[in-house]
Design an enzyme around this catalytic site. Structure first.
Site, mmCIF file in Angstrom:
data_model
loop_
_atom_site.group_PDB
_atom_site.id
_atom_site.type_symbol
_atom_site.label_atom_id
_atom_site.label_comp_id
_atom_site.label_asym_id
_atom_site.label_seq_id
_atom_site.Cartn_x
_atom_site.Cartn_y
_atom_site.Cartn_z
ATOM 1 N N HIS A 85 -0.094 -1.210 -7.926
ATOM 2 C CA HIS A 85 -0.484 -1.168 -6.508
ATOM 3 C C HIS A 85 -0.565 -2.600 -5.985
ATOM 4 O O HIS A 85 -1.010 -3.506 -6.691
ATOM 5 C CB HIS A 85 -1.836 -0.456 -6.353
ATOM 6 N N GLU A 146 5.353 1.358 -0.466
ATOM 7 C CA GLU A 146 4.173 1.065 0.338
ATOM 8 C C GLU A 146 4.341 -0.305 0.997
ATOM 9 O O GLU A 146 3.954 -1.339 0.403
ATOM 10 C CB GLU A 146 2.922 1.039 -0.543
HETATM 11 P P1 PGA Z 1 -3.966 3.378 3.294
HETATM 12 O O1 PGA Z 1 -3.699 2.900 1.797
HETATM 13 O O2 PGA Z 1 -3.578 4.815 3.403
HETATM 14 O O3 PGA Z 1 -5.435 3.157 3.521
HETATM 15 O O4 PGA Z 1 -3.120 2.512 4.170
HETATM 16 C C1 PGA Z 1 -2.580 3.358 1.099
HETATM 17 C C2 PGA Z 1 -2.508 2.707 -0.244
HETATM 18 O O5 PGA Z 1 -2.915 1.538 -0.380
HETATM 19 O O6 PGA Z 1 -2.078 3.342 -1.214
#
Ligand code: PGA
Length: 219
Positions: A85, A146
C-alpha cells in the site's frame, strides 16, 4: 454482483467497531483491519472474510521482534493480505521491490490471496522477479490501482483513466483480476464498479461506515 469489495480500515477502529461489523457486515465484503484485531474478529465471526494490511518479509517464525508473518495471519483466518500500500511504501521506507516480492511469495505460499497496490507509476514499482511471479500466480493475486491523487482526497480520476490503466495491467498480466482504490464511496461506487476492467474496489475511509459498506456490497 461478484466483484470484490475490500475495506481497508488502515489504523482506525476499535473493539466496539469490530463487534458491530462482525455481527452486521455483508458477507461479500472482505475487511482489512489492523492486525491487532484479527484474532478477535475471527473468533467473533469465523465467516467474516478478513484481510491483513501487511505482513512480514520473513516467512513463518523467528527472532524478528514486532513482525507478523503470513503464516500467523493464515492461522488466524486471514484470507487476503494487502501488500505494498502506498502509505506503507511511503512511511515505512521498507516496502522495497525486493521486500514486496518476499511478502507476495509468503502470502501465496500460505494459501492466501495478495492484493498488490500500485499507483500511477506501477511499471516502475514492479521489478523483473516480481513480474515473473505475478505472471505465474494470476489466480492468487489482485492488482489494485490506487492513484496517489485519489487516496483520501475525495477526487477520483476519470472513469476512462481507470478503465485504460486497468486494461494496460491486464494486457501485461493475462488473466489478472484488477481493483480500483482511492476515494471510493457510495456515491461513486456504482459507476466505478460498472467499468468492465474493474473486478473490485478497495475502500479506505468509507469502509469505516458499516451501512455505507453494506450498501456498496449490494450494488
Ligand atoms: P480512501 O483510501 O478510500 O480513503 O481514499 C483507499 C486506500 O488507501 O486504499
Amino acid at each position: 454482483m461478484n466483484k470484490l469489495i475490500v475495506g481497508n480500515w488502515k489504523m482506525n477502529g476499535n473493539v466496539s467497531l469490530v463487534d458491530e461489523f462482525s455481527q452486521n457486515l455483508d458477507e461479500r465484503v472482505i475487511l482489512g483491519i489492523p492486525s491487532v484485531f484479527i484474532a478477535y474478529t475471527h473468533f467473533k465471526n469465523p465467516d467474516l472474510q478478513i484481510a491483513a494490511q501487511d505482513c512480514s518479509v520473513y516467512p513463518d517464525f523467528g527472532a524478528h521482534t514486532g513482525e507478523i508473518s503470513a503464516k500467523m495471519l493464515a492461522e488466524l483466518g486471514c484470507k487476503y493480505v494487502i501488500v505494498g500500500h502506498s502509505e506503507r511504501r511511503r512511511t515505512s521506507n521498507f516496502d522495497t521491490q525486493q521486500n514486496i516480492f518476499a511478502k507476495l511469495k509468503n502470502v501465496v505460499t500460505c494459501g492466501m490471496k495478495a492484493i498488490l497496490c500500485v499507483d500511477e507509476s506501477y511499471h516502475k514499482l514492479i521489478d523483473i522477479q516480481t513480474k515473473e511471479f505475478l505472471e505465474t500466480n494470476v489466480d492468487k493475486i489482485f492488482i489494485a490501482y490506487e492513484p496517489l491523487s485519489a487516496i483520501g482526497t475525495g477526487n477520483i480520476p476519470s472513469l476512462t483513466d481507470i478503465s485504460e490503466t486497468l486494461s494496460k495491467i491486464k494486457q501485461v498480466y493475462l488473466g489478472m483480476k484488477t481493483l480500483y482504490g482511492g476515494s471510493v464511496n457510495l456515491s461513486n461506487a456504482k459507476e466505478i464498479l460498472a467499468i468492465d476492467e474493474v473486478d473490485g474496489v478497495l475502500i479506505g475511509g468509507a469502509s469505516l461506515k458499516l451501512d455505507e459498506l453494506n450498501e456498496i456490497a449490494k450494488l
